[in-house]
Design a protein around this motif. Structure first.
Motif, PDB file in Angstrom:
ATOM      1  N   ARG A   1       0.866  -1.183   0.000  1.00 25.50           N
ATOM      2  CA  ARG A   1       0.000   0.000   0.000  1.00 25.50           C
ATOM      3  C   ARG A   1       0.901   1.230   0.000  1.00 25.50           C
ATOM      4  O   ARG A   1       1.699   1.424   0.924  1.00 25.50           O
ATOM      5  N   VAL A   2       0.807   2.049  -1.035  1.00 24.01           N
ATOM      6  CA  VAL A   2       1.730   3.164  -1.231  1.00 24.01           C
ATOM      7  C   VAL A   2       1.038   4.493  -0.988  1.00 24.01           C
ATOM      8  O   VAL A   2      -0.080   4.725  -1.483  1.00 24.01           O
ATOM      9  N   PHE A   3       1.731   5.359  -0.238  1.00 14.41           N
ATOM     10  CA  PHE A   3       1.306   6.759  -0.123  1.00 14.41           C
ATOM     11  C   PHE A   3       2.458   7.658  -0.523  1.00 14.41           C
ATOM     12  O   PHE A   3       3.543   7.593   0.062  1.00 14.41           O
ATOM     13  N   ASP A   4       2.204   8.492  -1.525  1.00 19.82           N
ATOM     14  CA  ASP A   4       3.166   9.503  -1.954  1.00 19.82           C
ATOM     15  C   ASP A   4       2.388  10.559  -2.724  1.00 19.82           C
ATOM     16  O   ASP A   4       1.755  10.244  -3.738  1.00 19.82           O
ATOM     17  N   PRO A   5       2.417  11.804  -2.267  1.00 17.42           N
ATOM     18  CA  PRO A   5       1.644  12.851  -2.956  1.00 17.42           C
ATOM     19  C   PRO A   5       2.167  13.216  -4.340  1.00 17.42           C
ATOM     20  O   PRO A   5       1.494  13.937  -5.079  1.00 17.42           O
ATOM     21  N   ASP A   6       3.331  12.739  -4.699  1.00 18.15           N
ATOM     22  CA  ASP A   6       3.884  13.020  -6.029  1.00 18.15           C
ATOM     23  C   ASP A   6       2.937  12.449  -7.094  1.00 18.15           C
ATOM     24  O   ASP A   6       2.666  11.247  -7.109  1.00 18.15           O
ATOM     25  N   PRO A   7       2.432  13.273  -8.028  1.00 17.05           N
ATOM     26  CA  PRO A   7       1.514  12.767  -9.055  1.00 17.05           C
ATOM     27  C   PRO A   7       2.151  11.735  -9.976  1.00 17.05           C
ATOM     28  O   PRO A   7       1.446  10.993 -10.670  1.00 17.05           O
ATOM     29  N   ASN A   8       3.493  11.672 -10.000  1.00 16.01           N
ATOM     30  CA  ASN A   8       4.191  10.704 -10.847  1.00 16.01           C
ATOM     31  C   ASN A   8       4.595   9.436 -10.099  1.00 16.01           C
ATOM     32  O   ASN A   8       5.292   8.579 -10.653  1.00 16.01           O
TER      33      ASN A   8
ATOM     34  N   LEU B   1      -0.833  -4.507  -5.335  1.00 13.77           N
ATOM     35  CA  LEU B   1      -0.280  -3.157  -5.194  1.00 13.77           C
ATOM     36  C   LEU B   1      -1.403  -2.140  -5.293  1.00 13.77           C
ATOM     37  O   LEU B   1      -2.172  -2.145  -6.263  1.00 13.77           O
ATOM     38  N   THR B   2      -1.533  -1.278  -4.275  1.00  8.37           N
ATOM     39  CA  THR B   2      -2.548  -0.228  -4.295  1.00  8.37           C
ATOM     40  C   THR B   2      -1.915   1.106  -3.928  1.00  8.37           C
ATOM     41  O   THR B   2      -0.939   1.155  -3.165  1.00  8.37           O
ATOM     42  N   PHE B   3      -2.458   2.175  -4.489  1.00  7.79           N
ATOM     43  CA  PHE B   3      -2.003   3.534  -4.197  1.00  7.79           C
ATOM     44  C   PHE B   3      -3.116   4.269  -3.452  1.00  7.79           C
ATOM     45  O   PHE B   3      -4.300   4.141  -3.797  1.00  7.79           O
ATOM     46  N   HIS B   4      -2.724   5.043  -2.439  1.00  4.54           N
ATOM     47  CA  HIS B   4      -3.711   5.660  -1.552  1.00  4.54           C
ATOM     48  C   HIS B   4      -3.507   7.167  -1.489  1.00  4.54           C
ATOM     49  O   HIS B   4      -2.372   7.657  -1.493  1.00  4.54           O
ATOM     50  N   ASP B   5      -4.626   7.884  -1.396  1.00  7.32           N
ATOM     51  CA  ASP B   5      -4.587   9.346  -1.382  1.00  7.32           C
ATOM     52  C   ASP B   5      -4.214   9.902  -0.022  1.00  7.32           C
ATOM     53  O   ASP B   5      -3.812  11.063   0.091  1.00  7.32           O
ATOM     54  N   THR B   6      -4.395   9.094   1.027  1.00  7.28           N
ATOM     55  CA  THR B   6      -4.067   9.557   2.376  1.00  7.28           C
ATOM     56  C   THR B   6      -3.143   8.565   3.057  1.00  7.28           C
ATOM     57  O   THR B   6      -3.198   7.361   2.818  1.00  7.28           O
ATOM     58  N   LEU B   7      -2.316   9.108   3.935  1.00  7.26           N
ATOM     59  CA  LEU B   7      -1.406   8.250   4.695  1.00  7.26           C
ATOM     60  C   LEU B   7      -2.197   7.309   5.603  1.00  7.26           C
ATOM     61  O   LEU B   7      -1.829   6.150   5.773  1.00  7.26           O
ATOM     62  N   SER B   8      -3.311   7.793   6.157  1.00  2.00           N
ATOM     63  CA  SER B   8      -4.111   6.962   7.062  1.00  2.00           C
ATOM     64  C   SER B   8      -4.627   5.714   6.369  1.00  2.00           C
ATOM     65  O   SER B   8      -4.632   4.627   6.952  1.00  2.00           O
ATOM     66  N   ASP B   9      -5.076   5.848   5.111  1.00  2.00           N
ATOM     67  CA  ASP B   9      -5.541   4.679   4.366  1.00  2.00           C
ATOM     68  C   ASP B   9      -4.394   3.711   4.092  1.00  2.00           C
ATOM     69  O   ASP B   9      -4.564   2.489   4.149  1.00  2.00           O
ATOM     70  N   ALA B  10      -3.207   4.248   3.786  1.00  2.00           N
ATOM     71  CA  ALA B  10      -2.076   3.402   3.405  1.00  2.00           C
ATOM     72  C   ALA B  10      -1.608   2.529   4.562  1.00  2.00           C
ATOM     73  O   ALA B  10      -1.285   1.358   4.379  1.00  2.00           O
TER      74      ALA B  10
END
Length: 489
Positions: free
Chosen positions: A29-36, A66-75
């Motif tokens: 589960r990944v959290f990173d605000p970078d749009p790339n 593999l999932t990408f998350h918009d918030t750190l709490s979800d990740a």
């Protein structure tokens, strides 16, 4: 039940961590605000999928999700392991830990990829300092096994769990006993780096020359024996103590800008010699040398296949040696078309032998495959020809193993063309050591159009050159073993 890891920060290191966990069957589960971030991690994963499984002789676990998350709490929700790989700013890390600990499980490991900060610094003002531990990896994280694990008294109870999880990922956790800035490996690398900067500044060496000094020499030794085991061999049969006595005085000479070195007291010499004996004393110097040599051959031959570093040097030397052994490159180079063509003339390397001490089955096939490639080249099926869209594919192979050959044996392969018309190319290879016949390999190949991947006639110039060889070899007797089936004599 599949375990999950949260990756906080998806840069080069975070992406490598994601690949290491994912390819070992963990959900990631990944959290990173970078749009790339999704693209970057996807590209790292492509490289990892192409390389990591090749290290193993067993199938790896099914890849996790593999999932990408918009918030750190979800990740971090439900994650057993949280890997922090944000920039090296202490205040940023402290802020990230506050957010992680607000949402992660009480038993989750919070590991930092920091290359410089001590765990006690990371744990300052943390809600649960016992969760936070340094797990410093080396790039690429998905391939290199070393992880420097550094904890404090606060998380002493969890370090065994950390070590076990990392070992389950195929890694080598180096459990650092005392915390120190930059841990162990980077302190060592920093000293080398500083000296390199001085050599460049003073105009003594370029970046390329410094890299060549490492990769053509001591870097290869360090890759498989490290620093102290390498120097133990340098001390000869007298061992590490003799080495220190011989070369220790050099530490006082102005060889380096880094002159702050400890005095070589008897106490320090005893400590080093005792530790070296414990590390390597169960092996004689000759045994260490044999291990070193076999490892070096294996590494350098791998580099050779990539035409890289020390391997590129070997390839250049190969080309020079070929002039001595006269392996033909073109039909015009063949001295006598009426005789089988010499297509291989080489020594058997150490890594071609098996547990029985002789060349293994796969290497016979490799040697005969190399002989086929050379014969193709001789008749005009060169890399340029292949790049234009034509080549020969092997359709059938039969190898007879007739005698043994050990490492260092000088083998040659002589190739006879049994058929070469239309789309078909039928070759018979005979492998010798001196006059002793070791093996034969019979190969049927089909010419293929690489664009359509279908059988096709070769270009006229290849057909013409092959025709000359076919006509000359037609006068030769059919070789013994040609057309034989398995078990047929």
């Amino acid at each position: 039940m599949t375990q999950s890891a949260a990756i906080i920060g998806g840069g080069v290191i975070g992406g490598g961590w994601a690949a290491r966990f994912l390819l070992n069957g963990w959900d990631v589960r990944v959290f990173d605000p970078d749009p790339n971030a999704q693209r970057k991690i996807g590209e790292v994963l492509d490289n990892a999928r192409a390389s990591l499984p090749g290290l193993y002789d067993m199938a790896m676990p099914n890849e996790g999700a593999l999932t990408f998350h918009d918030t750190l709490s979800d990740a971090v929700a439900g994650a057993v392991w949280v890997q922090e790989s944000v920039p090296e700013r202490l205040e940023m890390k402290h802020s990230v830990y506050r957010d992680i600990q607000a949402y992660c499980g009480l038993e989750a490991v919070i590991a930092s990829s920091t290359s410089g900060f001590k765990p006690s610094q990371l744990q300052q003002n943390a809600t649960r300092p016992e969760q936070i531990v340094v797990c410093h990896p080396f790039n690429p994280v998905y391939l290199l096994p070393l992880i420097e694990v550094v904890g404090t008294d606060a998380n002493a109870d969890m370090l065994c769990q950390v070590e076990k999880i990392l070992q389950g990922l195929g890694m080598f956790p180096l459990m650092v006993k005392k915390e120190i800035d930059a841990h162990i490996a980077d302190r060592f690398l920093e000293a080398v780096w500083r000296e390199a900067l001085w050599l460049i500044k003073d105009g003594i060496a370029t970046t390329e020359e410094i890299d060549d000094a490492i990769r053509m020499g001591f870097g290869l030794r360090w890759a498989q024996m490290g620093l102290f085991e390498t120097y133990r061999i340098a001390g000869g049969e007298a061992g590490m103590r003799h080495f220190i006595e011989q070369f220790g005085p050099c530490l006082a000479w102005p060889w380096t800008k880094l002159m702050d070195v400890p005095d070589l007291t008897e106490e320090l010499i005893d400590k080093i010699a005792t530790q070296s004996d414990a590390q390597s004393g169960h092996l004689t110097i000759r045994e260490l040398e044999r291990h070193r040599d076999a490892n070096l051959v294996g590494m350098m031959r791998t580099l050779k296949a990539r035409d890289w570093g020390a391997g590129a040097v070997l390839n250049r030397h190969d080309a020079a040696l070929n002039q001595n052994w006269a392996i033909p490159n073109t039909l015009q180079d063949v001295d006598d078309l009426s005789q089988p063509v010499k297509t291989i003339d080489r020594a058997v390397p150490l890594d071609w032998t098996d547990y029985n001490g002789h060349m293994n089955e796969a290497r016979y096939l490799q040697a005969f495959g190399d002989a086929t490639d050379r014969l193709m080249h001789i008749v005009g099926c060169t890399p340029d020809y292949i790049a234009k869209g034509g080549s020969y594919f092997t359709a059938e192979t039969h190898i007879r193993h007739l005698d043994e050959v050990q490492a260092g044996g000088h083998i040659r392969v002589e190739t006879q063309v049994l058929l070469g018309e239309g789309k078909k190319l039928h070759l018979f290879h005979a492998m010798f050591e001196g006059d002793r016949l070791l093996a034969t390999g019979e190969h049927m190949l089909i010419h293929v159009n690489l664009a359509t991947r279908r059988a096709s006639d070769p270009a006229q110039d290849v057909a013409d050159q092959l025709g000359q060889l076919v006509a000359a070899h037609a006068k030769l007797p059919v070789p013994n073993g040609a057309g034989a089936a398995v078990g047929k004599r």
